[in-house]
Design an enzyme around this catalytic site. Structure first.
Site, PDB file in Angstrom:
ATOM      1  N   ASP A  25       0.855  -1.188   0.000  1.00  0.00           N
ATOM      2  CA  ASP A  25       0.000   0.000   0.000  1.00  0.00           C
ATOM      3  C   ASP A  25       0.891   1.238   0.000  1.00  0.00           C
ATOM      4  O   ASP A  25       1.563   1.510   0.997  1.00  0.00           O
ATOM      5  CB  ASP A  25      -0.881  -0.081   1.256  1.00  0.00           C
ATOM      6  CG  ASP A  25      -1.645   1.187   1.536  1.00  0.00           C
ATOM      7  OD1 ASP A  25      -1.772   2.031   0.619  1.00  0.00           O
ATOM      8  OD2 ASP A  25      -2.140   1.335   2.669  1.00  0.00           O
ATOM      9  N   ASP A  29      -3.815   3.994   2.794  1.00  0.00           N
ATOM     10  CA  ASP A  29      -5.269   3.878   3.033  1.00  0.00           C
ATOM     11  C   ASP A  29      -5.690   2.454   3.417  1.00  0.00           C
ATOM     12  O   ASP A  29      -6.874   2.173   3.572  1.00  0.00           O
ATOM     13  CB  ASP A  29      -6.058   4.371   1.803  1.00  0.00           C
ATOM     14  CG  ASP A  29      -5.834   3.484   0.586  1.00  0.00           C
ATOM     15  OD1 ASP A  29      -4.994   2.555   0.655  1.00  0.00           O
ATOM     16  OD2 ASP A  29      -6.503   3.715  -0.447  1.00  0.00           O
ATOM     17  N   ASP A  33      -1.851  -0.819  -3.739  1.00  0.00           N
ATOM     18  CA  ASP A  33      -2.000   0.002  -4.945  1.00  0.00           C
ATOM     19  C   ASP A  33      -0.779  -0.154  -5.855  1.00  0.00           C
ATOM     20  O   ASP A  33       0.208  -0.791  -5.476  1.00  0.00           O
ATOM     21  CB  ASP A  33      -2.246   1.478  -4.578  1.00  0.00           C
ATOM     22  CG  ASP A  33      -1.232   1.998  -3.569  1.00  0.00           C
ATOM     23  OD1 ASP A  33      -0.035   1.650  -3.707  1.00  0.00           O
ATOM     24  OD2 ASP A  33      -1.624   2.729  -2.630  1.00  0.00           O
ATOM     25  N   ASP A 203      -9.368 -15.258 -17.007  1.00  0.00           N
ATOM     26  CA  ASP A 203     -10.255 -15.666 -15.927  1.00  0.00           C
ATOM     27  C   ASP A 203     -11.369 -16.567 -16.460  1.00  0.00           C
ATOM     28  O   ASP A 203     -11.980 -16.259 -17.498  1.00  0.00           O
ATOM     29  CB  ASP A 203     -10.859 -14.383 -15.319  1.00  0.00           C
ATOM     30  CG  ASP A 203     -11.584 -14.628 -14.020  1.00  0.00           C
ATOM     31  OD1 ASP A 203     -10.935 -15.038 -13.051  1.00  0.00           O
ATOM     32  OD2 ASP A 203     -12.805 -14.396 -13.978  1.00  0.00           O
ATOM     33  N   GLU A 265      -7.177 -19.881 -16.985  1.00  0.00           N
ATOM     34  CA  GLU A 265      -7.750 -20.418 -15.761  1.00  0.00           C
ATOM     35  C   GLU A 265      -8.944 -21.251 -16.190  1.00  0.00           C
ATOM     36  O   GLU A 265     -10.030 -20.732 -16.423  1.00  0.00           O
ATOM     37  CB  GLU A 265      -8.210 -19.307 -14.807  1.00  0.00           C
ATOM     38  CG  GLU A 265      -8.662 -19.884 -13.467  1.00  0.00           C
ATOM     39  CD  GLU A 265      -9.866 -19.215 -12.806  1.00  0.00           C
ATOM     40  OE1 GLU A 265     -10.084 -19.426 -11.609  1.00  0.00           O
ATOM     41  OE2 GLU A 265     -10.617 -18.489 -13.499  1.00  0.00           O
TER      42      GLU A 265
END
Ligand code: GLC
Length: 541
Positions: A25, A29, A33, A203, A265
């Site tokens: 991070d 927050d 990210d 995916d 996947e």
């Protein structure tokens, strides 16, 4: 276009999965990210992996942690900007790391402009034809299909029609028989290829095309499984039409220089079905979930490896090996159950708990064994630290939609998604500049952090570094496996690239051939013998 005279990088790559919410991070927050990831890329270079696969970072309402994409050509504000992505990609390439994006083509988010337009336009419109809207059966849904996350796979909209969602109701399935959908995704691929990405993880690659007429399916949908216990193929998985989609994508990738790749996947068995996704004009790799799900027993593991290699050979594709990802119980915990009882999903506070010590010992052995297998390998963030599944998360912090959709019956996947520890003795253990992390981290994280393990002989992190470095040096990913018989017990042994690999899953230590010299082991040897739940690599005389 392949580079002349070179083996494409992905054939034997170690690809590291970054789960962006939980890796690092940058702004404090509590949510990971892109700047956070970029700053931590040197850790991956030091680990020695070849590439980074980023779970989705697109704009998304995060109903399924980013696997609900609202815009395929942008970056979620919480993760950063397209410029941040550019900097990440540039830094990764400087460090010799490739970048693989996660593409989610089975469904969009309900917040995607297309779905909003579909709702606004009404029944029979071209906007609705991008999704699978159907009339109900009276007041009942069009068929009895179930969502993978629990509950019905259909949701009714105001005008009375229903739309299909194999996952959460916030993830409407696209209609892949619609040429507009096909063209859109080819364009999305080009968008990212033009920005220099080296590949895509696809995916739910076995789900895009549904059997014509969406026929009833009375058997267990077996979650993501493409093959039902009955031997029949469920109408929502592994349909013939998906292959045409991937042939189109392969043409798109092949027009770019630099060995761009696609990894599927696809939860399909047996491996011959999986190999169909890897024909020379389709994808390059597919995750080997049979391997991930195999129990800690030599006979089963050997059978899976043998059938995997045989099936992949028929299409000339490299096998892949994987033990953990963001959807399954981390292998340091999964292997802490008796062989044959390893849970792949949903361990919560009220379930039987794993034996942590046993789990870690077996996990280190399993990884040592895996990283010498020929083909590609996948590593999930935090496994190089030996992180366990966090099984004790309280209900109120859980965010996986499967938890809510099953009224908590399915504990969900949050336990493998807890932000990882980098340094220090208190939350967030270096995850970000402050104490916050979107899922609470257990106290144990302090001892397992990257800083706590760096340079420590015998630490899991140093074991991974050694394994990956040796694998590269000895070209193990390009080897050919030959099984060896070492002992009559529960032992796995093979030779590949002149390295003997032994994993002892039985109770008694096993001896190795005279003259074999130790290269690396997952634990201490016992007077030159490989003890129980230990794996080792040897150079042969
Ligand atoms: C895949 C992802 C999983 C996600 C699902 C729906 O299985 O790995 O995290 O929930 O697809 O997109």
């Amino acid at each position: 276009m392949s580079e002349p005279n070179s083996v494409p990088w992905w054939r034997d790559a170690v690809i590291y999965q970054v789960y962006p919410r939980s890796f690092a991070d940058g702004d404090g927050d509590g949510m990971g990210d892109l700047p956070g990831i970029t700053a931590r890329l040197p850790h991956l270079a030091a680990l020695g992996v070849d590439a980074v696969w980023l779970s989705p970072v697109y704009p998304s309402p995060q109903k399924d942690a980013g696997y609900d994409v609202a815009d395929y050509r942008g970056i979620e504000a919480m993760f950063g900007t397209l410029d941040d992505f550019g900097r990440l990609s540039e830094r990764a390439h400087e460090l010799g790391l490739r970048v693989v994006m996660d593409l989610v083509p089975n469904h969009t988010s309900a917040d995607h402009a297309w779905f909003r337009a579909a709702l606004a336009a009404g029944p029979g419109s071209p906007e609705r034809a991008r999704y699978l809207f159907r009339a109900g059966d009276g007041d009942a849904p069009p068929n009895s299909w179930r969502s993978v996350f629990g509950g019905p796979a259909w949701t009714r909209v105001e005008d009375g029609s229903w739309y299909l969602h194999l996952f959460d109701s916030s993830q409407p399935d696209l209609d892949w028989t619609n040429p507009e959908v096909v063209a859109e995704f080819e364009d999305v691929l080009r968008f990212w290829l033009d920005r220099g990405v080296d590949g895509f993880r696809i995916d739910v690659a076995h789900g895009l095309v549904k059997a014509e007429g969406l026929p009833e399916w009375d058997h267990d949908q077996a979650l993501l499984n493409g093959s039902a216990a009955t031997g029949e193929r469920p109408p929502m998985w592994d349909q013939e039409g998906v292959h045409e989609v991937y042939r189109g994508w392969r043409r798109v990738l092949d027009a770019y220089p630099g060995d761009r790749m696609l990894v599927a996947e696809a939860w399909v068995t047996p491996p011959e079905r999986l190999a169909r996704y890897l024909r020379s004009d389709e994808m390059h790799q597919a995750f080997n979930f049979d391997y991930l799900r195999a129990p800690w027993r030599a006979t089963e593991l050997r059978a899976v490896i043998t059938s995997t290699l045989a099936a992949h050979e028929t299409v000339g594709a490299p096998a892949t090996w994987v033990l953990s990802n963001h959807d399954v119980v981390r292998h340091a915990s999964r292997l802490g159950y008796p062989a044959g009882q390893e849970p792949t999903s949903g361990v919560g506070p009220d379930d039987p708990q794993p034996d942590a010590e046993l789990g870690l010992r077996r996990a280190r052995a399993a990884t040592t064994f895996m990283l010498a297998l020929p083909g590609g390998a996948y590593v999930y963030q935090g496994e190089e630290l030996g992180l366990p599944e966090v099984t004790t998360l309280p209900a109120e912090v859980r965010q996986d939609p499967s938890f809510a959709r099953t009224n908590g019956e399915d504990t969900g996947r949050d336990g493998c998604r807890v932000p990882i520890p980098w340094e220090g003795g208190e939350p967030s253990y270096g995850f970000g500049p402050g104490p916050a992390s979107w899922l609470p981290q257990p106290e144990l994280w302090g001892r397992l952090s990257v800083a706590a393990q760096t340079g420590v002989t015998g630490s899991t992190l140093e074991l991974y570094r050694t394994l990956i470095a040796l694998r590269r040096e000895l070209h193990l990913g390009r080897g050919t496996l030959r099984w060896d018989e070492i002992d009559g017990g529960d032992v796995l042994a093979y030779t590949s690239a002149d390295v003997l690999v032994v994993a002892n899953l039985g109770p008694d230590p096993v001896a190795v051939p005279a003259g074999a010299t130790l290269l690396v082991a997952s634990g201490d040897l016992d007077a030159g013998r490989v003890p129980t739940d230990t794996a080792a690599w040897f150079r042969l005389p």
